[in-house]
Write an enzyme that holds these catalytic residues in place. Structure first.
Site, PDB file in Angstrom:
ATOM      1  N   GLU A  45     150.693  79.693  -4.225  1.00 23.04           N
ATOM      2  CA  GLU A  45     151.615  79.071  -5.175  1.00 23.04           C
ATOM      3  C   GLU A  45     153.025  79.258  -4.644  1.00 23.04           C
ATOM      4  O   GLU A  45     153.353  80.323  -4.119  1.00 23.04           O
ATOM      5  CB  GLU A  45     151.494  79.719  -6.557  1.00 23.04           C
ATOM      6  CG  GLU A  45     152.553  79.188  -7.536  1.00 23.04           C
ATOM      7  CD  GLU A  45     152.252  79.449  -9.000  1.00 23.04           C
ATOM      8  OE1 GLU A  45     151.523  80.409  -9.299  1.00 23.04           O
ATOM      9  OE2 GLU A  45     152.754  78.675  -9.842  1.00 23.04           O
ATOM     10  N   CYS A  76     151.065  77.961 -12.752  1.00 25.00           N
ATOM     11  CA  CYS A  76     151.964  77.339 -13.738  1.00 25.00           C
ATOM     12  C   CYS A  76     152.824  76.255 -13.101  1.00 25.00           C
ATOM     13  O   CYS A  76     153.278  75.334 -13.783  1.00 25.00           O
ATOM     14  CB  CYS A  76     152.857  78.395 -14.378  1.00 25.00           C
ATOM     15  SG  CYS A  76     151.915  79.507 -15.402  1.00 25.00           S
ATOM     16  N   ASN A 117     145.514  74.207 -14.957  1.00 27.01           N
ATOM     17  CA  ASN A 117     145.649  75.602 -14.572  1.00 27.01           C
ATOM     18  C   ASN A 117     145.779  76.425 -15.832  1.00 27.01           C
ATOM     19  O   ASN A 117     146.755  76.296 -16.532  1.00 27.01           O
ATOM     20  CB  ASN A 117     146.917  75.800 -13.731  1.00 27.01           C
ATOM     21  CG  ASN A 117     147.319  77.256 -13.632  1.00 27.01           C
ATOM     22  OD1 ASN A 117     146.631  78.053 -13.024  1.00 27.01           O
ATOM     23  ND2 ASN A 117     148.432  77.614 -14.281  1.00 27.01           N
ATOM     24  N   GLU A 118     144.806  77.191 -16.156  1.00 24.69           N
ATOM     25  CA  GLU A 118     144.797  78.095 -17.326  1.00 24.69           C
ATOM     26  C   GLU A 118     145.390  77.464 -18.586  1.00 24.69           C
ATOM     27  O   GLU A 118     146.063  78.132 -19.368  1.00 24.69           O
ATOM     28  CB  GLU A 118     145.459  79.446 -16.993  1.00 24.69           C
ATOM     29  CG  GLU A 118     146.933  79.409 -16.666  1.00 24.69           C
ATOM     30  CD  GLU A 118     147.539  80.783 -16.400  1.00 24.69           C
ATOM     31  OE1 GLU A 118     146.889  81.637 -15.789  1.00 24.69           O
ATOM     32  OE2 GLU A 118     148.696  80.974 -16.831  1.00 24.69           O
TER      33      GLU A 118
HETATM   34  O1  AHR Z   1     150.081  83.929 -10.322  1.00 27.23           O
HETATM   35  C1  AHR Z   1     151.221  83.842 -11.099  1.00 27.23           C
HETATM   36  C2  AHR Z   1     151.009  83.014 -12.342  1.00 27.23           C
HETATM   37  O2  AHR Z   1     150.095  83.640 -13.180  1.00 27.23           O
HETATM   38  C3  AHR Z   1     150.416  81.652 -12.135  1.00 27.23           C
HETATM   39  O3  AHR Z   1     151.377  80.702 -11.876  1.00 27.23           O
HETATM   40  C4  AHR Z   1     149.753  81.353 -13.424  1.00 27.23           C
HETATM   41  O4  AHR Z   1     148.635  80.520 -13.267  1.00 27.23           O
HETATM   42  C5  AHR Z   1     149.406  82.702 -13.980  1.00 27.23           C
HETATM   43  O5  AHR Z   1     149.799  82.837 -15.273  1.00 27.23           O
END
Ligand code: AHR
Length: 782
Positions: free
Chosen positions: A23, A224, A348-349
């Site tokens: 990321e 995120c 994503n989550e």
């Molecule tokens: O890994 C850091 C963050 O943690 C990521 O962006 C997110 O998916 C999670 O909340």
């Protein structure tokens, strides 16, 4: 203790179990893996990206003699996607211009290494004749320079510099010759020595650190980062839209990175796919589902269709032949062959119905055209609770081959949850543990992760993919800790967590083996945690104003009640101590009213003198979430999570029921969480074995989390002798860690081993990880 490994009895395919997650957080891309050395190369930085940013961020005026005015203009730039450029107006000739400060301490230069400079410029006055580009020392001393004559239209100029000495604080200067106005745009400096020598490439040391792990897959471009932002692709703060990240770099629109900085997208989807190919990892891109769970907005109608089409087009971009629309774009970028993408994450989550109503549309559209693609759903940002259950329900009902689980927990939690996946079914959807970490980069954190990974591998019937997070951190721009690899502008540090991941990845094996562990003895307490959850009751707010009232503590065994009728106002950071609760089975009931601010405070219970215990966070995370946390050895683990908004002025009835080590919470009579306190019972040894079909090697992974040595009798059933290697990591203080100054304090050692029989004794050092990689000994005839 005896470990019998049935080397001929296969259990579960390990497939693509261990991989990586990239990321662009902590400046992992720009100022990190992406090798560009110029920061703010096209003068696009602005306050949307970061309140402190402006068009000249990371640039400094040079006005040693003469006079110059610098103005960032918008309009007729090199690319309409990046509409700003810099006007340099010389009113008095001299040593005038600008210099770029790079990232960290400056532009890193290595003696003898070549650097490619490219930039665009034009002049408006015949008297402003040219630009001199130079590599310099911080004090202004010029290492090397080149002068370019300009015309009145944008033209691209380039040269190659060679660094004359090592300097981690170099500058790239652009000074103007003559008098009058010159425009400058897209000033870029790359080391020639990128990973695999690619243009627009990656920092070699960082990419090689990834390659050295032999990951089976790479999840990208973020967590995120993918779903946080506005819905229109052309917005500066848009969600990550992959189509913006391909094509000529000048035309990729710089955007706000949700971690508080600017993202050039120079490292885009094409480069991610290339990286996957180069390091031998399968690509696992994640796309937004047109719903932002942080801002609670979502695409409808044609706009939602656009997001769905993005997903379909991405598959074509990765896998389509060059005669398809998106396959042609890939071919035009230099890669006619497909990238063989198998996995695609949607979301994503995400939590909230806004996601779950949109997700099925993606799944159906993808499956209709590309039934072979494995679609990954999501179970939210925590390991348990109603939102987690909701994610899994959606995956089962709406379709998903895998569910992406995320959790950042305490080492104690990881050790206590070794058997989390034992009861998970072997049917789809399977588990993709897409983000996890033990919240630290100490040796103990890494050790706890190693023990947990044994559990993942043991449960390969249900767990198909797993990757640590986050991967990279530029030490001067840390948004999130812990991280697996730390770096500055010229060096890197592999954490103990990296080495554990590497040991497991490099030695994954193709299939797990049947094994038996005998005589290990009972699990022991990792540290002396109490049998009951007695402790102090306290209340606090998180900067808001909350009134707690009608507090009643009831002893469930005797029915005896203790009441605190007086309302308590919590505000600021003050901790309101109520009383000690020296009970085993009890109920705390109280009322909470949010009077002002964004959250409804915290109820702390079973709180001990060492700081460990529980707290219930109400209306946290911008008044959207309710979290039950347990702190063990000073580190928090979330035991349950649900979305909950606490209305200002409304009174909520809260109840906490403690029964031994079981905790239940209720809001207005409705169950919110039902959990067991963390009991980190450490097993004497954690062991898992696998087979590499290609080499025929039998691989044993052994983890000892206890501070004592363990001797194991290993029997390799089916083998009459063994030779190979033992890779061992251990023998450090729990708090030990690597640093950039001392990057190899914790590093695995490897030795050759040889046994004349299929049964041998193996000694595990206290608090250590060991991987044995063995094959039958070669018999030499005389
Ligand atoms: O890994 C850091 C963050 O943690 C990521 O962006 C997110 O998916 C999670 O909340």
């Amino acid at each position: 203790m005896e470990l019998i490994v049935h080397t001929r009895q296969e259990r579960n395919e390990l497939d693509d179990l261990y991989g990586l997650f990239f990321e662009d957080i902590n400046h992992a891309a720009d100022g990190g893996l992406y090798a560009e050395l110029v920061q703010n190369r096209s003068f696009e930085f602005c306050s949307v990206d970061n309140a402190d940013y402006h068009g000249l961020t990371a640039w400094e005026k040079i006005e040693d003699s003469g006079e110059i005015a610098l103005t960032v203009r918008r309009g007729d730039a090199v690319s309409s996607q990046n509409p700003h450029y810099l006007e340099l107006n010389v009113t008095e000739p001299g040593e005038v211009g600008i210099q770029n400060l790079g990232f960290n301490s400056g532009i890193p230069l290595r003696k003898g290494a070549a650097y490619y400079l490219t930039f665009y410029a034009r002049t408006h006055d015949a008297s402003a004749t040219g630009i001199t580009a130079s590599l310099r020392k911080g004090d202004g001393k010029v290492y090397q320079e080149a002068t370019f004559r300009l015309t009145d239209v944008w033209e691209k100029y380039e040269t190659v510099f060679t660094a004359m000495e090592d300097d981690w604080a170099g500058r790239l200067a652009m000074t103007v010759e003559g008098i009058g106005r010159v425009d400058l745009d897209f000033v870029s400096l790359f080391p020639a020595d990128t990973y695999k020598g690619r243009k627009n490439g990656l920092r070699r040391d960082l990419a090689e650190a990834l390659e050295a792990m032999h990951p089976k897959f790479l999840r990208f471009p973020g967590g995120c980062l993918t779903h946080d932002g506005s819905l229109r692709a052309e917005d500066r703060n848009a969600m990550y839209r992959w189509k913006n990240s391909i094509g000529q770099v000048e035309h990729r629109p710089a955007r706000k990175n949700n971690w508080g900085y600017n993202q050039t997208l120079g490292l885009g989807f094409y480069e991610y796919f290339l990286l996957c190919e180069d390091i031998g990892a399968k690509p696992l891109p994640v796309l937004p589902a047109g719903y932002d769970p942080h801002h609670h907005w979502g695409a409808e109608g044609i706009l939602l269709q656009e997001f769905i089409q993005d997903a379909l087009d991405l598959i074509e971009f990765a896998n389509g032949t060059p005669d398809t629309v998106w396959g042609r774009k890939r071919a035009e970028m230099g890669h006619p062959a497909p990238f063989h993408m198998e996995y695609l994450g949607i979301g994503n989550e995400e939590v909230g119905e806004g996601f779950f109503t949109r997700y099925p549309r993606f799944y159906q559209a993808i499956k209709e055209v590309y039934p072979e693609i494995k679609v990954v759903g999501t179970s939210g940002p925590f390991s348990a609770g109603p939102e987690y259950e909701r994610g899994w329900r959606s995956a089962r009902e709406d379709g998903a081959e895998l569910v992406d689980e995320h959790y950042y927990q305490s080492p104690a939690w990881f050790i206590a949850n070794q058997h989390r996946y034992d009861s998970f079914p072997a049917e789809n959807p399977k588990v993709f543990l897409g983000e996890y970490a033990a919240k630290g980069n100490t040796w103990f954190d890494a050790l706890a992760e190693a023990s947990y990974m044994v559990g993942l591998e043991r449960n390969a019937h249900a767990v198909k993919l797993a990757c640590y997070a986050p991967l990279f951190c530029n030490k001067d721009y840390a948004n999130w800790q812990p991280d697996m690899i730390w770096f500055d502008n010229h060096q890197l540090m592999r954490t103990p967590n990296y080495y554990v991941q590497q040991m497991f990845m490099v030695n994954q094996g193709d299939v797990s083996l049947v094994q038996e562990l005998h005589g290990a003895g009972a699990a022991v307490k990792l540290y002396p945690f109490p049998d009951s959850l007695s402790g102090e009751l306290m209340l606090s707010s998180e900067g808001s104003q909350v009134e707690f009232s009608d507090i009643v503590i009831t002893d469930s065994d005797t029915g005896k009640r203790q009441t605190f009728p007086k309302p308590i106002l919590c505000q600021g950071s003050e901790m309101c101590r109520i009383t000690q609760v020296p009970l085993t089975n009890y109920t705390i009931s109280l009322k909470a009213t949010l009077l002002a601010g964004q959250n409804c405070g915290r109820v702390w219970f079973a709180h001990r003198d060492d700081g460990d215990g529980f707290f219930w966070m109400l209306g946290t995370w911008g008044n959207g979430s309710s979290l039950l946390i347990e702190r063990s050895l000073g580190t928090d683990a979330a035991l349950s999570y649900r979305e909950r908004y606490m209305e200002q002025g409304k009174t909520y009835r809260l109840e906490i029921r403690v029964t031994g080590r079981k905790v239940q919470t209720f809001v207005n009579g409705e169950t919110e969480a039902e959990v067991e306190a963390i009991s980190p019972m450490a097993e004497q040894v954690y062991a898992v074995s696998s087979r590499d079909r290609h080499s025929g090697d039998t691989i044993l992974k052994l983890v000892n989390v206890l501070p004592k040595r363990q001797v194991i009798t290993v029997t390799l059933d089916g083998m009459t002798s063994a030779e190979g290697t033992a890779c061992v990591l251990g023998g450090y203080d729990r708090e030990a860690r690597n640093t950039l100054g001392q990057p190899e304090k914790i590093v695995p050692g490897e030795e050759r081993v040889s046994f004349d029989t299929g049964t041998f004794q193996w000694e595990l050092a206290p608090e250590s990880v060991c991987v044995l990689r063995l094959r039958e000994k070669k018999r030499h005839s005389r």
